[in-house]
Design an enzyme around this catalytic site. Sequence first.
Site, mmCIF file in Angstrom:
data_model
loop_
_atom_site.group_PDB
_atom_site.id
_atom_site.type_symbol
_atom_site.label_atom_id
_atom_site.label_comp_id
_atom_site.label_asym_id
_atom_site.label_seq_id
_atom_site.Cartn_x
_atom_site.Cartn_y
_atom_site.Cartn_z
ATOM 1 N N GLU A 147 -38.208 -16.361 -25.306
ATOM 2 C CA GLU A 147 -38.718 -17.254 -24.259
ATOM 3 C C GLU A 147 -39.193 -16.407 -23.081
ATOM 4 O O GLU A 147 -38.471 -15.511 -22.635
ATOM 5 C CB GLU A 147 -37.608 -18.193 -23.763
ATOM 6 C CG GLU A 147 -37.463 -19.460 -24.577
ATOM 7 C CD GLU A 147 -36.418 -20.410 -23.983
ATOM 8 O OE1 GLU A 147 -36.795 -21.520 -23.599
ATOM 9 O OE2 GLU A 147 -35.234 -20.036 -23.917
ATOM 10 N N SER A 200 -29.532 -16.790 -19.821
ATOM 11 C CA SER A 200 -29.667 -17.972 -20.668
ATOM 12 C C SER A 200 -29.985 -19.222 -19.864
ATOM 13 O O SER A 200 -30.268 -20.262 -20.451
ATOM 14 C CB SER A 200 -28.339 -18.251 -21.371
ATOM 15 O OG SER A 200 -27.975 -17.193 -22.185
ATOM 16 N N ASN A 260 -31.840 -23.524 -24.609
ATOM 17 C CA ASN A 260 -30.474 -23.894 -24.211
ATOM 18 C C ASN A 260 -30.380 -25.272 -23.560
ATOM 19 O O ASN A 260 -29.310 -25.871 -23.553
ATOM 20 C CB ASN A 260 -29.886 -22.828 -23.294
ATOM 21 C CG ASN A 260 -29.496 -21.591 -24.079
ATOM 22 O OD1 ASN A 260 -29.056 -21.699 -25.226
ATOM 23 N ND2 ASN A 260 -29.688 -20.427 -23.492
ATOM 24 N N HIS A 306 -36.073 -13.950 -22.414
ATOM 25 C CA HIS A 306 -34.882 -14.519 -23.065
ATOM 26 C C HIS A 306 -34.920 -14.336 -24.584
ATOM 27 O O HIS A 306 -35.617 -15.079 -25.290
ATOM 28 C CB HIS A 306 -34.769 -16.006 -22.690
ATOM 29 C CG HIS A 306 -33.516 -16.645 -23.174
ATOM 30 N ND1 HIS A 306 -33.424 -17.981 -23.470
ATOM 31 C CD2 HIS A 306 -32.282 -16.131 -23.436
ATOM 32 C CE1 HIS A 306 -32.201 -18.259 -23.891
ATOM 33 N NE2 HIS A 306 -31.494 -17.149 -23.872
#
Length: 291
Positions: free
Chosen positions: A152, A119, A190, A140
Amino acid sequence: MDIRTVGVVGAGQMGNGIAHVFALAGFEVTLHDISEDALSRALATIEKNLERQVSRGKITGADKAAAVARLHTTKTLTDLGQSDLIIEAATERETVKTAIFEDLQPHLKPETILTSNTSSISITRLASRTDRPEKFMGFHFMNPVPVMQLVELIRGIATDEETFKTLHAVVERLGKTAASAEDFPAFIVNRILMPMINEAVYTLYEGVGSVKSIDESMKLGANHPMGPLELADFIGLDTCLAIMNVLHDGLADTKYRPCPLLTKYVEAGWLGRKTQRGFYDYRGETPVPTR
Ligand SMILES: CC(=O)CC(=O)SCCNC(=O)CCNC(=O)[C@H](O)C(C)(C)COP(=O)(O)OP(=O)(O)OC[C@H]1O[C@@H](n2cnc3c(N)ncnc32)[C@H](O)[C@@H]1OP(=O)(O)O
Ligand SMILES: NC(=O)C1=CN([C@@H]2O[C@H](COP(=O)(O)OP(=O)(O)OC[C@H]3O[C@@H](n4cnc5c(N)ncnc54)[C@H](OP(=O)(O)O)[C@@H]3O)[C@@H](O)[C@H]2O)C=CC1
């Protein structure tokens, strides 16, 4: 490169979701975990989530059976050696991830692509500890994997174009959408989401609102599908704290300071849904706020 076989390391909530979507899309999947319990729980969760898709008419019973037949589990990491693609989805700790890649390396085919579902951790740094930084990428997925559309794709400094194109094509085969992010702490989703969650914990810590009022405010006032504290419990408070620490260390800005209350919950082992207690207590019929 044509990807047919996929090895997934870590059978937690992300590992089981990733194994689910790859098996459903026709890949042969081997799921690895150090814990037998985690593997049995993952298989049970995948079965339940596939069944839910059958009951909502998204897939057929035959699709489900075929996906289950393509799923294998192992406690022996080296069983993943012959995979075309490795997706590491173990705990968000750099030493854990680095050790997994180091242990796997001698058993891999030269063409195997290595990826991490991290992450937040530097892809360039993880890649530099392997023998193939040009075939290494951040991959991701979002939670819950069977539902969320985005993946991602994060290139490290050495990642080559062929690896990027191969993974982009894999995302399309999964029926998902890829977004490219540069390799900076916590990437895009994130970098934006986690400071909001951390701010929600500060809002609780400073007594501005209760768990219930903070979550209701963001659900009804900003149309978020889940309140930020409910979402933090869903992601896992250990993972949220680990991401805030990577942002704080990596960007050296006090605005990323993890809220002391978040640290305290993690120290208590109240990690959210996965331990049945976090900002809510999940041990009864309905979740009860802990503050
Ligand atoms: C931390 C990181 O590194 C990155 C991240 O992942 S950050 C977290 C990103 N995720 C989020 O922000 C999730 C926010 N929450 C949501 O979007 C929604 O609350 C939710 C999709 C999780 C659940 O939605 P809901 O409406 O409350 O529940 P529900 O009606 O049961 O489910 C919605 C749909 O998802 C499906 N679903 C939910 N969970 C599922 C699962 N685990 N597997 C398969 N399908 C699932 C349901 O079957 C349902 O499908 P239909 O629309 O076809 O009926
Ligand atoms: N939670 C989320 O919403 C998201 C998380 N991620 C990332 O995905 C990764 C996994 O997160 P998540 O699934 O939530 O975490 P979980 O805690 O649910 O699962 C992690 C799993 O990895 C296992 N594990 C730990 N060490 C090893 C090892 N050396 N080899 C194999 N398995 C190991 C753990 O076993 P044990 O429990 O026995 O330690 C556990 O089963 C993290 O990098 C996280 O940042 C990415 C997107 C979203």
